[in-house]
Every structure is written in C-alpha cells, then in structure tokens.
Design a protein around this motif. Structure first.
Motif, PDB file in Angstrom:
ATOM      1  N   GLU A 119      48.200 -20.769  97.607  1.00 18.82           N
ATOM      2  CA  GLU A 119      47.548 -20.195  99.105  1.00 18.82           C
ATOM      3  C   GLU A 119      46.217 -19.205  98.717  1.00 18.82           C
ATOM      4  O   GLU A 119      46.015 -19.743  97.065  1.00 18.82           O
ATOM      5  CB  GLU A 119      48.199 -18.880  98.696  1.00 18.82           C
ATOM      6  CG  GLU A 119      48.748 -17.745  97.703  1.00 18.82           C
ATOM      7  CD  GLU A 119      49.478 -16.935  98.078  1.00 18.82           C
ATOM      8  OE1 GLU A 119      49.982 -16.073  99.784  1.00 18.82           O
ATOM      9  OE2 GLU A 119      49.878 -15.987  97.137  1.00 18.82           O
ATOM     10  N   THR A 157      50.782  -8.691  87.398  1.00 16.51           N
ATOM     11  CA  THR A 157      52.773  -9.000  88.147  1.00 16.51           C
ATOM     12  C   THR A 157      53.213  -8.769  86.131  1.00 16.51           C
ATOM     13  O   THR A 157      54.136  -8.417  85.963  1.00 16.51           O
ATOM     14  CB  THR A 157      52.646  -9.867  88.156  1.00 16.51           C
ATOM     15  OG1 THR A 157      52.296 -11.505  87.814  1.00 16.51           O
ATOM     16  CG2 THR A 157      52.362 -10.189  89.420  1.00 16.51           C
ATOM     17  N   LYS A 191      54.090 -21.558  91.285  1.00 17.13           N
ATOM     18  CA  LYS A 191      53.243 -20.455  91.790  1.00 17.13           C
ATOM     19  C   LYS A 191      52.508 -20.741  93.249  1.00 17.13           C
ATOM     20  O   LYS A 191      52.870 -21.838  93.500  1.00 17.13           O
ATOM     21  CB  LYS A 191      51.911 -20.320  91.329  1.00 17.13           C
ATOM     22  CG  LYS A 191      51.755 -18.944  91.362  1.00 17.13           C
ATOM     23  CD  LYS A 191      50.261 -18.282  90.547  1.00 17.13           C
ATOM     24  CE  LYS A 191      49.693 -16.702  90.505  1.00 17.13           C
ATOM     25  NZ  LYS A 191      48.543 -16.427  89.436  1.00 17.13           N
ATOM     26  N   ILE A 192      53.518 -19.842  94.516  1.00 21.19           N
ATOM     27  CA  ILE A 192      52.558 -20.470  95.447  1.00 21.19           C
ATOM     28  C   ILE A 192      50.835 -21.031  95.697  1.00 21.19           C
ATOM     29  O   ILE A 192      50.399 -20.062  95.521  1.00 21.19           O
ATOM     30  CB  ILE A 192      53.472 -19.572  96.933  1.00 21.19           C
ATOM     31  CG1 ILE A 192      54.664 -18.853  96.727  1.00 21.19           C
ATOM     32  CG2 ILE A 192      52.787 -19.627  98.223  1.00 21.19           C
ATOM     33  CD1 ILE A 192      54.912 -17.957  97.495  1.00 21.19           C
ATOM     34  N   GLU A 238      57.615  -8.983  92.651  1.00 19.49           N
ATOM     35  CA  GLU A 238      58.615  -9.684  93.983  1.00 19.49           C
ATOM     36  C   GLU A 238      58.043  -9.273  95.075  1.00 19.49           C
ATOM     37  O   GLU A 238      58.230 -10.951  95.590  1.00 19.49           O
ATOM     38  CB  GLU A 238      59.608  -8.287  93.644  1.00 19.49           C
ATOM     39  CG  GLU A 238      60.565  -8.433  92.500  1.00 19.49           C
ATOM     40  CD  GLU A 238      61.123  -7.709  92.623  1.00 19.49           C
ATOM     41  OE1 GLU A 238      62.816  -6.773  92.215  1.00 19.49           O
ATOM     42  OE2 GLU A 238      61.446  -6.561  94.013  1.00 19.49           O
ATOM     43  N   LYS A 239      57.083  -8.924  95.242  1.00 21.29           N
ATOM     44  CA  LYS A 239      56.559  -8.428  96.902  1.00 21.29           C
ATOM     45  C   LYS A 239      55.887 -10.333  96.511  1.00 21.29           C
ATOM     46  O   LYS A 239      55.202 -10.940  97.987  1.00 21.29           O
ATOM     47  CB  LYS A 239      55.568  -7.404  97.126  1.00 21.29           C
ATOM     48  CG  LYS A 239      54.397  -7.595  98.187  1.00 21.29           C
ATOM     49  CD  LYS A 239      53.746  -5.975  98.420  1.00 21.29           C
ATOM     50  CE  LYS A 239      53.052  -6.597  99.871  1.00 21.29           C
ATOM     51  NZ  LYS A 239      52.312  -5.169  99.951  1.00 21.29           N
ATOM     52  N   TRP A 240      54.265  -9.777  95.699  1.00 22.91           N
ATOM     53  CA  TRP A 240      53.380 -11.258  95.783  1.00 22.91           C
ATOM     54  C   TRP A 240      54.418 -12.387  95.367  1.00 22.91           C
ATOM     55  O   TRP A 240      53.536 -13.834  95.539  1.00 22.91           O
ATOM     56  CB  TRP A 240      52.632 -10.618  94.817  1.00 22.91           C
ATOM     57  CG  TRP A 240      51.629  -9.433  95.038  1.00 22.91           C
ATOM     58  CD1 TRP A 240      51.361  -9.465  96.195  1.00 22.91           C
ATOM     59  CD2 TRP A 240      50.760  -9.306  94.276  1.00 22.91           C
ATOM     60  NE1 TRP A 240      50.344  -8.670  96.711  1.00 22.91           N
ATOM     61  CE2 TRP A 240      49.758  -7.994  95.192  1.00 22.91           C
ATOM     62  CE3 TRP A 240      49.881  -9.718  93.284  1.00 22.91           C
ATOM     63  CZ2 TRP A 240      48.842  -7.140  94.565  1.00 22.91           C
ATOM     64  CZ3 TRP A 240      49.570  -8.444  92.180  1.00 22.91           C
ATOM     65  CH2 TRP A 240      48.327  -8.056  93.636  1.00 22.91           C
ATOM     66  N   ALA A 241      54.805 -12.825  94.663  1.00 23.38           N
ATOM     67  CA  ALA A 241      56.003 -13.473  94.537  1.00 23.38           C
ATOM     68  C   ALA A 241      56.302 -14.436  95.905  1.00 23.38           C
ATOM     69  O   ALA A 241      56.303 -15.460  96.400  1.00 23.38           O
ATOM     70  CB  ALA A 241      56.823 -13.777  93.759  1.00 23.38           C
ATOM     71  N   LYS A 242      56.545 -14.065  96.988  1.00 23.36           N
ATOM     72  CA  LYS A 242      56.549 -14.652  98.008  1.00 23.36           C
ATOM     73  C   LYS A 242      55.236 -14.462  98.642  1.00 23.36           C
ATOM     74  O   LYS A 242      54.732 -15.063 100.594  1.00 23.36           O
ATOM     75  CB  LYS A 242      56.982 -13.294  99.441  1.00 23.36           C
ATOM     76  CG  LYS A 242      58.530 -13.567  98.309  1.00 23.36           C
ATOM     77  CD  LYS A 242      59.524 -11.934  99.406  1.00 23.36           C
ATOM     78  CE  LYS A 242      60.148 -11.635  98.587  1.00 23.36           C
ATOM     79  NZ  LYS A 242      61.273 -10.728  99.407  1.00 23.36           N
ATOM     80  N   GLY A 243      53.871 -14.828  98.380  1.00 23.05           N
ATOM     81  CA  GLY A 243      52.761 -14.910  98.708  1.00 23.05           C
ATOM     82  C   GLY A 243      52.068 -13.156  98.841  1.00 23.05           C
ATOM     83  O   GLY A 243      52.606 -12.061  98.821  1.00 23.05           O
ATOM     84  N   GLU A 281      47.644  -7.898 106.169  1.00 24.08           N
ATOM     85  CA  GLU A 281      48.310  -9.255 107.373  1.00 24.08           C
ATOM     86  C   GLU A 281      46.646  -9.549 107.511  1.00 24.08           C
ATOM     87  O   GLU A 281      46.517 -10.933 107.722  1.00 24.08           O
ATOM     88  CB  GLU A 281      49.310  -9.281 108.015  1.00 24.08           C
ATOM     89  CG  GLU A 281      50.380  -9.233 107.688  1.00 24.08           C
ATOM     90  CD  GLU A 281      51.660 -10.128 106.909  1.00 24.08           C
ATOM     91  OE1 GLU A 281      50.353 -11.274 106.709  1.00 24.08           O
ATOM     92  OE2 GLU A 281      51.903  -9.882 105.541  1.00 24.08           O
ATOM     93  N   ARG A 332      49.482 -10.278  98.652  1.00 26.06           N
ATOM     94  CA  ARG A 332      49.048  -9.605 100.370  1.00 26.06           C
ATOM     95  C   ARG A 332      48.523  -8.148  99.546  1.00 26.06           C
ATOM     96  O   ARG A 332      49.206  -7.470  98.936  1.00 26.06           O
ATOM     97  CB  ARG A 332      50.255  -9.513 101.541  1.00 26.06           C
ATOM     98  CG  ARG A 332      50.379 -10.321 102.093  1.00 26.06           C
ATOM     99  CD  ARG A 332      51.382 -10.305 103.041  1.00 26.06           C
ATOM    100  NE  ARG A 332      52.408 -11.553 103.652  1.00 26.06           N
ATOM    101  CZ  ARG A 332      52.544 -12.487 103.036  1.00 26.06           C
ATOM    102  NH1 ARG A 332      52.886 -12.877 102.260  1.00 26.06           N
ATOM    103  NH2 ARG A 332      53.296 -13.102 104.446  1.00 26.06           N
TER     104      ARG A 332
END
Length: 539
Positions: free
Chosen positions: A508, A393, A505-506, A407-412, A475, A414
């Motif tokens: 997860e 990132t 950081k999330i 941006e994509k991985w900031a939300k989780g 997913e 995948r």
C-alpha cells in the motif's frame, strides 16, 4: 491501573533529530518534557548506524537543524558527512541546546496504554519505569526497526553476524577476514565499497541491482563555510521548504519530451559530472517521475556509465541489467563512490540471488541453490528495515477500546496528515507513515514538529485535554497519499515505499509524495480551520 513513577506533560521517544527538536521547543514553552532513548547517547539513526562506510546522502547544509545558534559556529569537513562527524554534530547540538539533561538513555519504551478517564498515556519502559503523560510523541523515525530475513540456520553460524544498524560500537577488525554481505541497498552499497579493500575475500549476495548515482564527495574548508554562512545558509534553509523533496534543488521545469535527444544527453551528462548525488534524479526533467519512456532513457544513460566501470560482461548484466529491475525512483536512489569499481577486485564475488537463492546458513557459511557452500568469518546483514511503520508498531501501544496500533495498521495504514491516527488520542508521530518521509529528514521533521508544537500549545492554552483524528478524515488523507503516489512510477517488487520489502506486509502507499510546499499548505489549512478533521475536547 499502575501508579506512575513520573507525571509529565509530554514524553518523547527517540533522541535523534525529531526528539531533540521537540524536547528543546516544547521545553521552551514551559512544559514538563522528557525523552526516553533506547541507545547510549543522542543521534538516533546516527548512533546505531556506525557500520563501515556509513554516511548521509543529503548534502550539507541541507542536512542539519536550521537554528542559527547551532550552525553559526559549527563547521562540516565534507559535503556528505560520515557517521563519526554526525555524532560530533549532535554533541555540538547538545552544547548549544542543553538537551541531555532531559534525556534518559538506555531506556526502551515497550508499551503504552491510553487512560480515557484522565486523558493521559501510561507509558512503560523495559525496566518497568512508568510515565503518565498528557501527550505521547513518537520520534522514532522511519528506519528504527531492523529487518532480518527468516533465513534457515541463521542461528547456527559459528562466525560473527551483524545487521548494519546493529554494528558493534567498538568496531570490527576486518583485515584478512572472509566476509559476506547480504543485501545491496543503501547500507549494502556503503559497506561493500568500504570493506572490499580490507577483507581477504568479500562475497556479495544481491537480490535487486542498486541504481546508485555518483556521490561527488568533497571537502569544505573554513573560509568557504564562513562565506556560505554570511551569504546563503539561511536562504538554503528557507529554500528547503520550497522544494518538493525538502532539499535546495527541485526538478527541472521541463518535460524530457520537449527537449531534443542531444539536449537531453548533455543535460544528463551535466547532472552526472557537475553535481551527481540525488540531483541526477530529483533535479532532472520533471516527467522522469511519471513518464516511463523518459525514465527508461535515464536508466539507459545510467547503465552506460556503470558498464564503463565494470570489466566482466557477466557482472555487468547482474549489476546493470539491460531490462530495468524497476523504474528509477521507485526505490530511493543510493549514492556511491567506488561501488561499481569494487567488483573488479580479485577478492570479490557477486552471487545473483534471483538465480541462486540462499538455501540456508550453515555453521561455516552460506549455502545457495546451486549446491555451493561458501565459508565466512563474518556475515553482514544489509537487509534494511521494517520502514515507516515498524518503529511504531514494535511498541505495544493500546488505544481506545483496547485496539493496538499493530492490529489497526496490519489491516492497512491510516493516518491523518501523517502525524496522528484515529483511536490513539494525543499521540503524535514524526517522519513516519503518511507524511513526506522520503524528503530530506531535518526539513520534514521541523515542519511537522512546528505543527505539533503549535497544536499542543493551543490545546494547553484552551484547557483542552483530548485530540484525535476523525475516521473520515484519515480515510480522506489515505486517498490523498494514494493519489500522490499513483501519479508517479513506484512499481518495484520490493519497494519500501509500498511496504513490499517485508514479507506479509500489505502492499500500500505509505508516503505522501505531493511535495513539501503542498504538504505545508494542507497542514496549515487544517490548523487555520480550527483543526478541521480532528475532535478536540476537555475532560
């Protein structure tokens, strides 16, 4: 669109184990391949990690390439090589594979943009050099972006200050210096036990006690190596793929509850004295990983060993508290030689940051909440990494529809199979998130590298120009990763495996813990079913 300075089939980023493996094998298939490396030489993490005491925590010959033409005339001197020997090893690798000619050093990739019209990546370096590549391989590993905590006043300190992974290549004379070490993770343990005898004063700032196991270091003579190469080297390399963690050992196939208290104690003693190392945990009873009672018993055994070595009752409770800070294995175990004995030295001080946190860095040193300012000549930041995702990132990678990977991985996070992610076609990553990236590095790297290379060859042979995971597939894989971690004891407040060591950081599951054999099986199933879960097309 910017005109490229170079057009390639494949560009790899990073010249460590993964980048070298990919360069050699993809080049042998006849493709145009280059590696861009930000450092001055090959070795990846072993170029950057040259701090005092730095060495690997996996034994050899587990921690090496499995290619016989490399290992047949290479001799290790210790079972846990230090950074200097690992650098010599990479020079030997280059002599055998001739990879250096296709590596550009001192070239840091800063951005990449997907060109949908041509099904190619446009990749830019810090010097403005632009490459157009059909495939973009991120071989940056899981510990390439350093983490420096936001401590007030850090820029005001008049002495020297270095992160362990940015240690000066020329080294530092530590004799007679007042040194502070912030952090007691793996690098902290190594640097503390190395620096303590040389510094005039060493102050250690600890947030979380390190549950470190004994590194039973020993030298290896040429005759022993010769016999090993004749009888077991190839077998050990094959065995790596049959064990959960990619080593040459696996968990003991028995639950601790099925053994008597006497049997368990003697078993712990045997692991501790005979092998030490990661085996104390990973070769232990299989339910140590998910049975909290069994895990706590192992912790109490470990604690008893530490208390025997630390003289001060106060330091005993800070270094090995009666209540476990987290389950054993919730963080990757570290290995030590003299770490706990070091705290008996008269020139060492231990500051418990849970009681007296750092308030600020001053011009002269470090001020803590108790109002005490300690003065230093050197501050060492053993504060770890933005692991698993940070190395990826930190590059401005723009995929389809203007989406950036950060941006994509900031939300989780995948991924699919821990090698690709939707919206970023033709981009592969190795030993990163969603993969068995806590397993022995060379094992995971070779497994993933072989899969990627077979996939690329199949596409090239069929004239396919675009591969991308389906969203529903990633997913599903996210759920597989979560379930693999849910079955084990990973609840640690600052767990790297959950991303909790980085503020904001999330939290997860970031790694696949289903074991190397199962991972190989799942990856093979996708390949054998015409790359199920992927969209593959031609332009």
């Amino acid at each position: 669109m910017t005109s490229p300075d170079l057009i390639l089939d494949i560009l790899c980023v990073g010249a460590g184990f993964a980048g070298i493996f990919e360069l050699y094998h993809l080049r042998s298939l006849g493709y145009s391949v280059k590696v861009f490396e930000a450092a001055e030489d090959i070795g990846g993490v072993w170029w950057h990690n040259c701090y005092p005491g730095a060495r690997v925590d996996s034994i050899i010959p587990v921690y090496e390439f499995s290619d016989e033409k490399i290992w047949k005339d290479w001799s290790w001197s210790e079972i846990y090589p230090d950074w200097k020997e690992l650098r010599r090893y990479f020079q030997h690798v280059d002599e055998k594979l001739n990879v250096r000619k296709d590596i550009v050093f001192n070239r840091r990739v800063v951005s990449a943009k997907w060109n949908a019209d041509e099904d190619r990546w446009l990749i830019t370096s810090q010097d403005g050099f632009v490459v157009s590549a059909r495939f973009f391989l991120l071989c940056v590993g899981n510990n390439s972006k350093i983490y420096i905590p936001d401590i007030p006043g850090l820029d005001r300190f008049r002495g020297a200050c270095y992160h362990t992974a940015r240690w000066p290549q020329e080294g530092i004379d530590l004799g007679g210096k007042r040194v502070a070490v912030i952090g007691t993770g793996a690098s902290g343990v190594q640097v503390i036990q190395d620096v303590a005898p040389r510094a005039s004063q060493l102050t250690v700032y600890q947030r979380t006690p390190n549950i470190a196991f004994p590194m039973r270091q020993k030298s290896i003579d040429e005759e022993t190596l010769r016999k090993m190469k004749q009888k077991v080297y190839s077998m050990i390399h094959r065995r790596r793929r049959q064990t959960s963690g990619g080593h040459n050992f696996s968990s003991y196939p028995k639950n601790s509850s099925d053994a008597t208290a006497e049997e368990r104690f003697l078993f712990y003693e045997d692991l501790w004295d005979r092998t030490g190392g990661l085996q104390v945990f990973t070769a232990n009873y299989q339910d140590i990983r998910w049975n909290r009672q069994a895990n706590d018993e192992l912790y109490e055994f470990w604690r008893s060993k530490v208390l025997e070595r630390v003289q001060s009752p106060r330091l005993q409770e800070i270094l090995a508290p009666k209540i476990p800070p987290h389950p054993i294995g919730a963080k990757r175990p570290s290995l030590e030689v003299t770490y706990y004995d070091t705290f008996n030295l008269p020139n060492i001080e231990l500051v418990n940051l849970t009681q007296d946190p750092i308030v600020e860095i001053t011009e002269k040193g470090i001020s803590t909440a108790d109002g005490y300012e300690r003065e230093f000549d050197l501050i060492i930041l053993a504060t770890g990494f933005d692991a698993m995702t940070g190395g990826i990132t930190q590059i401005d990678i723009e995929g389809t529809n203007g989406i950036y990977i950060s941006e994509k991985w900031a939300k989780g996070v995948r991924t699919y199979l821990g090698m690709m992610t939707a919206d970023f076609p033709n981009m592969f990553f190795i030993y990163g998130p969603g993969a068995p990236s806590d397993a022995n590095g060379p094992t995971s790297i070779e497994i993933q590298g072989e899969w990627i290379n077979t996939c690329i060859k199949d596409m090239m042979d069929k004239g396919l120009t675009h591969i991308e995971p389906l969203r529903e597939a990633e997913e599903e894989w996210r759920q597989v990763v979560a379930e693999s971690m849910a079955a084990r004891l990973f609840d640690a407040p600052t767990s790297v495996f959950l991303g909790r060591n980085i503020p904001g950081k999330i939290s997860e599951p970031l790694l696949y813990f289903g074991g190397i054999p199962k991972y190989i099986q799942l990856c093979r199933e996708k390949m054998d079913s015409e790359y199920k879960g992927f969209s593959r097309t031609s332009s």
